[in-house]
Design a protein around this motif. Structure first.
Motif, PDB file in Angstrom:
ATOM      1  N   VAL A 202       0.774  -1.198   0.036  1.00 36.06           N
ATOM      2  CA  VAL A 202      -0.007  -0.254  -0.144  1.00 36.06           C
ATOM      3  C   VAL A 202       0.789   1.060   0.068  1.00 36.06           C
ATOM      4  O   VAL A 202       0.588   2.316  -0.651  1.00 36.06           O
ATOM      5  CB  VAL A 202      -1.192   0.153   1.147  1.00 36.06           C
ATOM      6  CG1 VAL A 202      -1.693   1.266   1.530  1.00 36.06           C
ATOM      7  CG2 VAL A 202      -1.842  -1.311   1.032  1.00 36.06           C
TER       8      VAL A 202
ATOM      9  N   ASP B 137       2.343   1.490  -3.585  1.00 36.13           N
ATOM     10  CA  ASP B 137       1.424   2.143  -4.280  1.00 36.13           C
ATOM     11  C   ASP B 137       1.161   3.749  -4.084  1.00 36.13           C
ATOM     12  O   ASP B 137       1.234   4.518  -5.186  1.00 36.13           O
ATOM     13  CB  ASP B 137      -0.050   1.406  -4.263  1.00 36.13           C
ATOM     14  CG  ASP B 137       0.200   0.069  -4.918  1.00 36.13           C
ATOM     15  OD1 ASP B 137       1.429  -0.292  -5.647  1.00 36.13           O
ATOM     16  OD2 ASP B 137      -0.487  -0.890  -4.420  1.00 36.13           O
ATOM     17  N   ARG B 138       1.114   4.073  -2.948  1.00 36.31           N
ATOM     18  CA  ARG B 138       0.803   5.456  -2.516  1.00 36.31           C
ATOM     19  C   ARG B 138       1.882   6.455  -2.722  1.00 36.31           C
ATOM     20  O   ARG B 138       1.673   7.447  -3.381  1.00 36.31           O
ATOM     21  CB  ARG B 138       0.390   5.479  -0.962  1.00 36.31           C
ATOM     22  CG  ARG B 138      -0.962   5.156  -0.604  1.00 36.31           C
ATOM     23  CD  ARG B 138      -1.153   5.055   0.803  1.00 36.31           C
ATOM     24  NE  ARG B 138      -1.231   6.722   1.239  1.00 36.31           N
ATOM     25  CZ  ARG B 138      -0.907   6.933   2.445  1.00 36.31           C
ATOM     26  NH1 ARG B 138      -0.857   6.190   3.527  1.00 36.31           N
ATOM     27  NH2 ARG B 138      -1.055   8.297   2.825  1.00 36.31           N
TER      28      ARG B 138
ATOM     29  N   GLN C  70       1.255  10.435  -3.353  1.00 36.24           N
ATOM     30  CA  GLN C  70       0.343  10.593  -2.134  1.00 36.24           C
ATOM     31  C   GLN C  70       1.391  10.569  -0.710  1.00 36.24           C
ATOM     32  O   GLN C  70       1.107  11.243   0.229  1.00 36.24           O
ATOM     33  CB  GLN C  70      -0.686   9.727  -1.895  1.00 36.24           C
ATOM     34  CG  GLN C  70      -1.627   9.670  -2.995  1.00 36.24           C
ATOM     35  CD  GLN C  70      -2.793   8.625  -2.911  1.00 36.24           C
ATOM     36  OE1 GLN C  70      -2.442   7.646  -2.108  1.00 36.24           O
ATOM     37  NE2 GLN C  70      -3.605   8.813  -3.463  1.00 36.24           N
ATOM     38  N   VAL C  71       2.658   9.968  -0.850  1.00 35.31           N
ATOM     39  CA  VAL C  71       3.413   9.767  -0.013  1.00 35.31           C
ATOM     40  C   VAL C  71       4.818  10.563  -0.328  1.00 35.31           C
ATOM     41  O   VAL C  71       5.449  10.259  -1.233  1.00 35.31           O
ATOM     42  CB  VAL C  71       3.809   8.346   0.372  1.00 35.31           C
ATOM     43  CG1 VAL C  71       4.872   8.210   1.486  1.00 35.31           C
ATOM     44  CG2 VAL C  71       2.748   7.780   1.087  1.00 35.31           C
TER      45      VAL C  71
END
Length: 99
Positions: free
Chosen positions: A50, A53-54, A59-60
């Protein structure tokens, strides 16, 4: 010599009595321990995927967090594989023992 003192020594009982477990209870608790450990390995793998993927989606921002999660899941998986290998090796050794 007064023997009444000796009678008091016999009255002393241990406060804690160790509980003896049946083989079924030990097997159940060991299997529950292994199931919990495998669940933790799976959870670490999912968390790592996860985060990766982020990170790929932007997103990260902290690459360190992603790398730490990946290494943590890799080490946990390697440990689980080594435990599995030792269990199989022990089983094979027991099966080679003469009766």
């Amino acid at each position: 010599m007064d023997i009444s003192v000796l009678s008091r020594v016999d009255a002393i009982q241990p406060k804690s009595v160790t509980k003896s477990y049946t083989p079924a209870e030990v097997t159940k608790s060991f299997s529950a321990y292994l199931a919990d450990a495998l669940d933790q390995v799976n959870q670490a793998q999912v968390e790592s995927a996860v985060l990766a993927d982020r990170f790929a989606a932007g997103q990260v921002q902290d690459v360190h967090q992603v790398m730490i999660a990946g290494q943590k899941s890799t080490i946990m998986l390697q440990m689980a594989l080594q435990v599995r290998n030792k269990v199989i090796e022990s089983y094979q050794e027991i099966m080679r023992m003469p009766i």
